[in-house]
Design a protein around this motif. Structure first.
Motif, PDB file in Angstrom:
ATOM      1  N   GLY A 128     -13.273 -12.881  -9.920  1.00  0.00           N
ATOM      2  CA  GLY A 128     -13.076 -12.883 -11.366  1.00  0.00           C
ATOM      3  C   GLY A 128     -11.604 -12.829 -11.675  1.00  0.00           C
ATOM      4  N   SER A 129     -11.263 -13.181 -12.928  1.00  0.00           N
ATOM      5  CA  SER A 129      -9.851 -13.240 -13.271  1.00  0.00           C
ATOM      6  C   SER A 129      -9.272 -11.828 -13.391  1.00  0.00           C
ATOM      7  N   ASN A 130      -7.958 -11.741 -13.550  1.00  0.00           N
ATOM      8  CA  ASN A 130      -7.298 -10.445 -13.707  1.00  0.00           C
ATOM      9  C   ASN A 130      -7.892  -9.701 -14.889  1.00  0.00           C
ATOM     10  N   VAL A 135     -13.751  -7.496  -3.021  1.00  0.00           N
ATOM     11  CA  VAL A 135     -13.140  -7.969  -4.264  1.00  0.00           C
ATOM     12  C   VAL A 135     -11.937  -8.819  -3.891  1.00  0.00           C
ATOM     13  N   GLU A 136     -11.849 -10.014  -4.429  1.00  0.00           N
ATOM     14  CA  GLU A 136     -10.752 -10.902  -4.032  1.00  0.00           C
ATOM     15  C   GLU A 136     -10.284 -11.828  -5.154  1.00  0.00           C
ATOM     16  N   TYR A 176     -20.547 -13.027  -6.505  1.00  0.00           N
ATOM     17  CA  TYR A 176     -20.709 -12.737  -7.937  1.00  0.00           C
ATOM     18  C   TYR A 176     -19.415 -13.093  -8.630  1.00  0.00           C
ATOM     19  N   ILE A 177     -19.531 -13.744  -9.774  1.00  0.00           N
ATOM     20  CA  ILE A 177     -18.338 -14.061 -10.550  1.00  0.00           C
ATOM     21  C   ILE A 177     -18.409 -13.266 -11.831  1.00  0.00           C
ATOM     22  N   MET A 178     -17.391 -12.474 -12.082  1.00  0.00           N
ATOM     23  CA  MET A 178     -17.433 -11.690 -13.309  1.00  0.00           C
ATOM     24  C   MET A 178     -16.337 -12.087 -14.274  1.00  0.00           C
ATOM     25  N   GLU A 179     -16.692 -11.987 -15.535  1.00  0.00           N
ATOM     26  CA  GLU A 179     -15.732 -12.244 -16.600  1.00  0.00           C
ATOM     27  C   GLU A 179     -15.949 -11.174 -17.630  1.00  0.00           C
ATOM     28  N   VAL A 227     -21.292  -9.907 -15.025  1.00  0.00           N
ATOM     29  CA  VAL A 227     -21.466 -10.993 -14.065  1.00  0.00           C
ATOM     30  C   VAL A 227     -21.915 -12.231 -14.842  1.00  0.00           C
ATOM     31  N   VAL A 228     -21.195 -13.340 -14.668  1.00  0.00           N
ATOM     32  CA  VAL A 228     -21.574 -14.551 -15.398  1.00  0.00           C
ATOM     33  C   VAL A 228     -22.227 -15.596 -14.490  1.00  0.00           C
ATOM     34  N   LEU A 229     -22.046 -15.415 -13.190  1.00  0.00           N
ATOM     35  CA  LEU A 229     -22.630 -16.379 -12.253  1.00  0.00           C
ATOM     36  C   LEU A 229     -22.781 -15.686 -10.906  1.00  0.00           C
ATOM     37  N   ASP A 230     -23.902 -15.937 -10.233  1.00  0.00           N
ATOM     38  CA  ASP A 230     -24.026 -15.414  -8.877  1.00  0.00           C
ATOM     39  C   ASP A 230     -24.879 -16.362  -8.052  1.00  0.00           C
ATOM     40  N   GLY A 231     -24.735 -16.263  -6.756  1.00  0.00           N
ATOM     41  CA  GLY A 231     -25.524 -17.132  -5.889  1.00  0.00           C
ATOM     42  C   GLY A 231     -25.028 -17.072  -4.455  1.00  0.00           C
ATOM     43  N   ALA A 232     -25.765 -17.713  -3.568  1.00  0.00           N
ATOM     44  CA  ALA A 232     -25.312 -17.844  -2.186  1.00  0.00           C
ATOM     45  C   ALA A 232     -23.969 -18.566  -2.220  1.00  0.00           C
ATOM     46  N   THR A 233     -23.080 -18.212  -1.309  1.00  0.00           N
ATOM     47  CA  THR A 233     -21.725 -18.757  -1.409  1.00  0.00           C
ATOM     48  C   THR A 233     -21.704 -20.284  -1.279  1.00  0.00           C
TER      49      THR A 233
END
Ligand code: ATP
Length: 241
Positions: free
Chosen positions: A35-37, A196-197, A211-214, A218-224
């Motif tokens: 996710g962004s800063n 976390v990266e 997981y992608i958070m904004e 969490v706004v999107l998640d899934g297998a990489t």
């Protein structure tokens, strides 16, 4: 193994930073949190490790479960004892202790660990730390301090490592080395990792699930593999379009 259910975190009674965040990390897996800063990634890790508490008015809603036990009301030292170890952003090591003393201190966060075998394991992963075992940690380079911070986690032999931006400020070769060790730790010792990266490329290559958070959710998640193929992820996180 780790289940975060609808967590809400408020700073200073007013700033709602996590707005009902939910995620899960399966045993034996690596999950990446991107996710962004300012999205709330570090805050999420602090909520899990007990650095933020309901008692202090910081966690205002939701539940966190680990290994079948509810942990969001426990204090940080009990959470460490239950097998969760956080590697903080910015390589928090004891700068006035030697490399080896730092490692020994890492083992004491969980009783029952054998210090000598732990140290040998860490030196196997990081021969550079063995070479510098008597040096004060404060004089180590940034990359070496990051290795030491991860070495301290290995000493604690946790079930789950919370890793906050291990690649921060490191040269590309070193980033690769650190990620190799993260995946080896997972593969060979079965350690579960929540990572976390900012470096989405590396994180999505190392992790099984993402997981992608904004903005606190969490706004999107899934297998990489799925995430890497997603157009938004490609454009906004992987720099491809
Ligand atoms: P980064 O990638 O920049 O480290 P992050 O996703 O880890 O960001 P957090 O560090 O969790 O984000 O911070 C989320 C928000 O909470 C930010 O807006 C930050 O300014 C705010 N924040 C973090 N810690 C505190 C605090 N102790 N008191 C008040 N606000 C805070």
């Amino acid at each position: 193994m780790l289940k975060i259910n609808n967590i809400e975190v408020v700073y200073n009674d007013v700033i709602l930073v996590l707005k009902g965040l939910s995620l899960e990390v399966e045993q034996g897996r690596i999950a990446a949190l991107l996710g962004s800063n300012g999205a709330g990634k570090t805050t999420t890790l602090k909520a899990v490790s007990g650095l933020l508490r309901p008692d202090d008015g910081e966690i205002t809603d939701g539940e966190i479960w680990f290994d079948g036990q509810r942990i969001d009301k426990k204090d940080a030292s009990d959470i460490v004892k239950s097998g969760i170890f956080q590697v903080m952003e910015g390589r928090r090591v004891f700068k006035d202790l030697t490399v080896e003393e730092n490692l020994i201190a890492g083992a004491y966060t969980r009783p029952g660990n054998t210090v000598s075998t732990g140290i040998e394991r860490v030196y196997n992963y990081f021969p550079r730390l063995k070479d510098r075992r008597s040096q004060l940690a404060g004089y180590m380079s940034g990359g070496e301090q990051q290795m030491l911070a991860i070495g301290r986690a290995i000493m604690a032999a946790p079930k789950l490592i919370l890793m906050d931006e291990p690649s921060l400020g490191l040269a590309p070769l070193l980033v690769k080395e650190i990620f190799n060790i993260i995946t080896t730790l997972n593969r060979e010792e079965g350690t579960t990792i929540l990572l976390v990266e900012q470096n989405a490329n590396m994180a999505l290559s190392a992790a099984h699930y993402g997981y992608i958070m904004e903005n606190g959710r969490v706004v999107l998640d899934g297998a990489t593999e799925e995430l890497k193929a997603n157009d938004d992820v490609k454009e906004f996180y992987l720099g491809l379009s």
